[in-house]
Design a protein around this motif. Structure first.
Motif, mmCIF file in Angstrom:
data_model
loop_
_atom_site.group_PDB
_atom_site.id
_atom_site.type_symbol
_atom_site.label_atom_id
_atom_site.label_comp_id
_atom_site.label_asym_id
_atom_site.label_seq_id
_atom_site.Cartn_x
_atom_site.Cartn_y
_atom_site.Cartn_z
ATOM 1 N N PRO A 118 -15.053 12.428 -5.887
ATOM 2 C CA PRO A 118 -16.150 13.049 -5.134
ATOM 3 C C PRO A 118 -15.899 13.160 -3.647
ATOM 4 O O PRO A 118 -16.522 13.983 -2.973
ATOM 5 C CB PRO A 118 -17.338 12.106 -5.422
ATOM 6 N N ASP A 119 -14.982 12.337 -3.098
ATOM 7 C CA ASP A 119 -14.705 12.418 -1.658
ATOM 8 C C ASP A 119 -13.717 13.533 -1.309
ATOM 9 O O ASP A 119 -13.412 13.766 -0.136
ATOM 10 C CB ASP A 119 -14.172 11.081 -1.135
ATOM 11 N N ASN A 120 -13.209 14.235 -2.337
ATOM 12 C CA ASN A 120 -12.320 15.395 -2.169
ATOM 13 C C ASN A 120 -10.993 15.064 -1.484
ATOM 14 O O ASN A 120 -10.327 15.963 -0.951
ATOM 15 C CB ASN A 120 -13.028 16.511 -1.383
ATOM 16 N N LEU A 121 -10.586 13.808 -1.479
ATOM 17 C CA LEU A 121 -9.263 13.435 -0.975
ATOM 18 C C LEU A 121 -8.264 13.545 -2.118
ATOM 19 O O LEU A 121 -8.352 12.810 -3.108
ATOM 20 C CB LEU A 121 -9.283 12.015 -0.413
ATOM 21 N N LEU A 122 -7.319 14.461 -2.002
ATOM 22 C CA LEU A 122 -6.375 14.727 -3.083
ATOM 23 C C LEU A 122 -5.180 13.783 -3.032
ATOM 24 O O LEU A 122 -4.694 13.441 -1.952
ATOM 25 C CB LEU A 122 -5.890 16.174 -3.005
ATOM 26 N N PRO A 123 -4.687 13.362 -4.192
ATOM 27 C CA PRO A 123 -3.547 12.428 -4.216
ATOM 28 C C PRO A 123 -2.283 13.006 -3.592
ATOM 29 O O PRO A 123 -1.477 12.269 -3.035
ATOM 30 C CB PRO A 123 -3.356 12.153 -5.718
ATOM 31 N N ARG A 124 -2.120 14.324 -3.657
ATOM 32 C CA ARG A 124 -0.916 14.929 -3.065
ATOM 33 C C ARG A 124 -0.868 14.684 -1.563
ATOM 34 O O ARG A 124 0.187 14.363 -1.004
ATOM 35 C CB ARG A 124 -0.902 16.429 -3.362
ATOM 36 N N ILE A 125 -2.015 14.831 -0.901
ATOM 37 C CA ILE A 125 -2.072 14.615 0.549
ATOM 38 C C ILE A 125 -1.794 13.153 0.880
ATOM 39 O O ILE A 125 -1.031 12.831 1.795
ATOM 40 C CB ILE A 125 -3.449 15.040 1.092
ATOM 41 N N LEU A 126 -2.424 12.244 0.124
ATOM 42 C CA LEU A 126 -2.235 10.814 0.367
ATOM 43 C C LEU A 126 -0.787 10.406 0.130
ATOM 44 O O LEU A 126 -0.231 9.573 0.859
ATOM 45 C CB LEU A 126 -3.159 10.010 -0.536
ATOM 46 N N LYS A 127 -0.168 11.007 -0.882
ATOM 47 C CA LYS A 127 1.229 10.688 -1.187
ATOM 48 C C LYS A 127 2.154 11.162 -0.074
ATOM 49 O O LYS A 127 3.069 10.432 0.345
ATOM 50 C CB LYS A 127 1.617 11.343 -2.516
ATOM 51 N N GLU A 128 1.936 12.376 0.434
ATOM 52 C CA GLU A 128 2.797 12.922 1.477
ATOM 53 C C GLU A 128 2.633 12.175 2.806
ATOM 54 O O GLU A 128 3.552 12.130 3.620
ATOM 55 C CB GLU A 128 2.492 14.407 1.662
ATOM 56 N N SER A 153 -14.169 9.402 -15.844
ATOM 57 C CA SER A 153 -14.583 9.331 -14.443
ATOM 58 C C SER A 153 -13.473 9.767 -13.497
ATOM 59 O O SER A 153 -12.344 9.281 -13.587
ATOM 60 C CB SER A 153 -15.001 7.896 -14.087
ATOM 61 N N LEU A 154 -13.802 10.684 -12.599
ATOM 62 C CA LEU A 154 -12.921 11.015 -11.480
ATOM 63 C C LEU A 154 -13.472 10.294 -10.261
ATOM 64 O O LEU A 154 -14.550 10.626 -9.764
ATOM 65 C CB LEU A 154 -12.891 12.524 -11.236
ATOM 66 N N THR A 155 -12.751 9.294 -9.808
ATOM 67 C CA THR A 155 -13.223 8.470 -8.691
ATOM 68 C C THR A 155 -12.298 8.627 -7.491
ATOM 69 O O THR A 155 -11.253 9.277 -7.565
ATOM 70 C CB THR A 155 -13.291 6.991 -9.110
ATOM 71 N N SER A 156 -12.679 8.021 -6.391
ATOM 72 C CA SER A 156 -11.907 8.113 -5.153
ATOM 73 C C SER A 156 -10.470 7.639 -5.365
ATOM 74 O O SER A 156 -10.237 6.548 -5.891
ATOM 75 C CB SER A 156 -12.567 7.261 -4.071
ATOM 76 N N ILE A 157 -9.500 8.460 -4.946
ATOM 77 C CA ILE A 157 -8.089 8.087 -5.080
ATOM 78 C C ILE A 157 -7.770 6.903 -4.172
ATOM 79 O O ILE A 157 -7.000 6.010 -4.538
ATOM 80 C CB ILE A 157 -7.172 9.278 -4.756
ATOM 81 N N VAL A 158 -8.363 6.883 -2.984
ATOM 82 C CA VAL A 158 -8.146 5.742 -2.078
ATOM 83 C C VAL A 158 -8.640 4.463 -2.747
ATOM 84 O O VAL A 158 -7.967 3.420 -2.721
ATOM 85 C CB VAL A 158 -8.874 5.966 -0.737
ATOM 86 N N GLY A 159 -9.828 4.534 -3.361
ATOM 87 C CA GLY A 159 -10.349 3.369 -4.066
ATOM 88 C C GLY A 159 -9.446 2.953 -5.215
ATOM 89 O O GLY A 159 -9.264 1.759 -5.480
ATOM 90 N N VAL A 206 0.837 -1.203 0.000
ATOM 91 C CA VAL A 206 0.000 0.000 0.000
ATOM 92 C C VAL A 206 0.870 1.250 0.000
ATOM 93 O O VAL A 206 0.609 2.219 -0.735
ATOM 94 C CB VAL A 206 -0.948 0.006 1.214
ATOM 95 N N GLU A 207 1.926 1.239 0.817
ATOM 96 C CA GLU A 207 2.802 2.410 0.890
ATOM 97 C C GLU A 207 3.459 2.697 -0.446
ATOM 98 O O GLU A 207 3.567 3.857 -0.878
ATOM 99 C CB GLU A 207 3.863 2.198 1.970
ATOM 100 N N VAL A 208 3.899 1.645 -1.143
ATOM 101 C CA VAL A 208 4.515 1.820 -2.464
ATOM 102 C C VAL A 208 3.522 2.455 -3.440
ATOM 103 O O VAL A 208 3.860 3.385 -4.182
ATOM 104 C CB VAL A 208 5.015 0.467 -3.009
ATOM 105 N N LYS A 209 2.287 1.960 -3.440
ATOM 106 C CA LYS A 209 1.276 2.503 -4.351
ATOM 107 C C LYS A 209 0.951 3.959 -4.025
ATOM 108 O O LYS A 209 0.731 4.781 -4.925
ATOM 109 C CB LYS A 209 0.003 1.661 -4.288
ATOM 110 N N LEU A 210 0.913 4.293 -2.748
ATOM 111 C CA LEU A 210 0.652 5.676 -2.345
ATOM 112 C C LEU A 210 1.787 6.594 -2.793
ATOM 113 O O LEU A 210 1.551 7.713 -3.262
ATOM 114 C CB LEU A 210 0.484 5.762 -0.829
ATOM 115 N N GLU A 211 3.017 6.126 -2.647
ATOM 116 C CA GLU A 211 4.172 6.941 -3.034
ATOM 117 C C GLU A 211 4.248 7.141 -4.546
ATOM 118 O O GLU A 211 4.877 8.097 -5.017
ATOM 119 C CB GLU A 211 5.460 6.291 -2.525
ATOM 120 N N GLN A 212 3.615 6.263 -5.298
ATOM 121 C CA GLN A 212 3.630 6.372 -6.758
ATOM 122 C C GLN A 212 2.529 7.284 -7.296
ATOM 123 O O GLN A 212 2.469 7.531 -8.503
ATOM 124 C CB GLN A 212 3.481 4.979 -7.373
ATOM 125 N N LEU A 213 1.677 7.784 -6.415
ATOM 126 C CA LEU A 213 0.588 8.652 -6.868
ATOM 127 C C LEU A 213 1.128 9.930 -7.499
ATOM 128 O O LEU A 213 2.155 10.474 -7.074
ATOM 129 C CB LEU A 213 -0.326 9.020 -5.698
#
Length: 368
Positions: free
Chosen positions: A129-139, A189-195, A114-121
């Motif tokens: 639609p959930d407004n969670l931005l990939p930059r925040i998840l990556k950091e 489609s813009l879908t949830s980044i977590v998903g 999971v950490e590797v996939k997050l760092e690759q965002l």
């Protein structure tokens, strides 16, 4: 301060213009050299130079009426995109299959994966639609990887797909032709980044299952590892030129299926996944991921109402392209000597030295 002569002024202007021109050339050269490492910056620069923005300006309805306001256009586009969905299949249920050896295996998604996939965002991409931005998840990759891994495992092994992962904001992307024609826009489609992070992990597992079971599509070049437009064309022309070099006549047909991604029937898609021996828990998760989906169009700050998604695979999702490829794996397998696919763009051909050959191939192609 002394006065500057006109001649001196013009000399300075020319010198300044020359320096600006050289500086621009230097910047553009660096952008071109760095396109592989930072393509976003390169295309951002190119888009700024476009004189005409590719935005929705007004739409013509089927009745010939014009829709100009942003909310009205968003509503109409969503209605138009949804009109291509197949009617909802009967309730998608677990079918209780018990034939494959890997079906009861627990899916184990590790924190490190999971950490590797997050760092690759890509931190510059938009959120869903959930407004969670990939930059925040990556950091925050290191901090959130462990709880996300637990949630992912629980979701896949229980088959429960959160609502936020089954909804999408649709961005209409202009293709070509008249901007007033809604048919000239592609729904992305813009879908949830977590998903999407979980989709990436499951995609890797699905591809591995397909390869292990010998069900990979050898003639598909779209959305596949090592495949591209170039490999598609090279493979196709090698086969055709080989036939021609040997003195044969070749008949060719080019197919491009309209709204192909939107019209994939879910029930038939899931039946194919079952036959291919995919882990049953992952297949169940995909079933529930496809079930109860909703979409809305976002246009210049306005949001349309929600529409139910009763068929298709989301364009812009991670799993969508691989699921589409699996759905059309057996497309045209008995159609002739030449068959090359790039997603839904298909090139068919065969040796047609006689009229009997041509009639025979055309009968086969008409059944596709």
């Amino acid at each position: 301060m002394g006065r500057i002569s006109k001649e001196s002024y013009l000399t300075e202007v020319r010198t300044c213009r020359d320096k600006v021109r050289k500086a621009k050339n230097h910047v553009e050269l660096n952008l071109a050299k760095g396109i592989k490492s930072n393509s976003k910056r390169f295309y951002s620069h190119i888009n700024k130079k476009k004189t005409k923005k590719e935005e929705v300006e007004l739409l013509n309805t089927e009745d010939g009426m014009e829709v100009k306001d942003n909310l009205g256009m968003a509503q109409y586009l969503n209605k138009y995109f949804a009109s291509f969905f197949n009617e909802a299949n009967e309730e998608l249920r677990d079918n209780g299959r018990t034939t494959h050896g890997n079906e009861d295996m627990e899916v184990d998604i590790t924190t490190s994966k999971v950490e590797v996939k997050l760092e690759q965002l890509n931190g510059t991409k938009s959120g869903g639609p959930d407004n969670l931005l990939p930059r925040i998840l990556k950091e925050l990759a290191h901090e959130i990887a462990s709880p996300l891994a637990r949630n992912f495992n629980e979701s896949v092994n229980s088959g429960v797909v959160p609502y936020d992962w089954r909804i999408a904001n649709i961005v209409p992307i202009f293709k070509k032709g008249k901007k007033s024609d809604p048919g000239n826009y592609r729904p992305v489609s813009l879908t949830s980044i977590v998903g999407k992070v979980l989709e990436k992990i499951l995609k890797d597992k699905v591809v591995k299952d397909i390869e292990v079971n010998g069900n990979s599509d050898k003639i598909q070049h779209g959305f596949t590892k090592g495949g591209s437009c170039q490999t598609n064309l090279i493979s196709f022309f090698e086969k055709v030129t080989d036939f021609l070099d040997k003195g044969n006549t070749v008949d060719l047909i080019y197919l491009d299926f309209s709204k192909a991604f939107d019209m994939v029937p879910h029930r038939e898609l899931l039946a194919k996944l079952e036959k291919m021996g995919i882990n049953m828990k992952i297949e169940r998760w995909i079933r529930n991921w496809l079930k109860g989906r909703l979409q809305r169009v976002t246009l210049k700050g306005e949001l349309s109402g929600w529409k139910e998604v009763t068929s298709g695979v989301p364009q812009g999702s991670v799993l969508g392209p691989i699921l589409f490829n699996l759905f059309i794996t057996d497309l045209g397998t008995k159609s002739g000597n030449v068959l090359v696919k790039f997603a839904d763009d298909t090139k068919l051909g065969g040796i047609a030295n006689t009229e009997k050959d041509r009639i025979s191939y055309r009968k086969i192609w008409m059944t596709l």
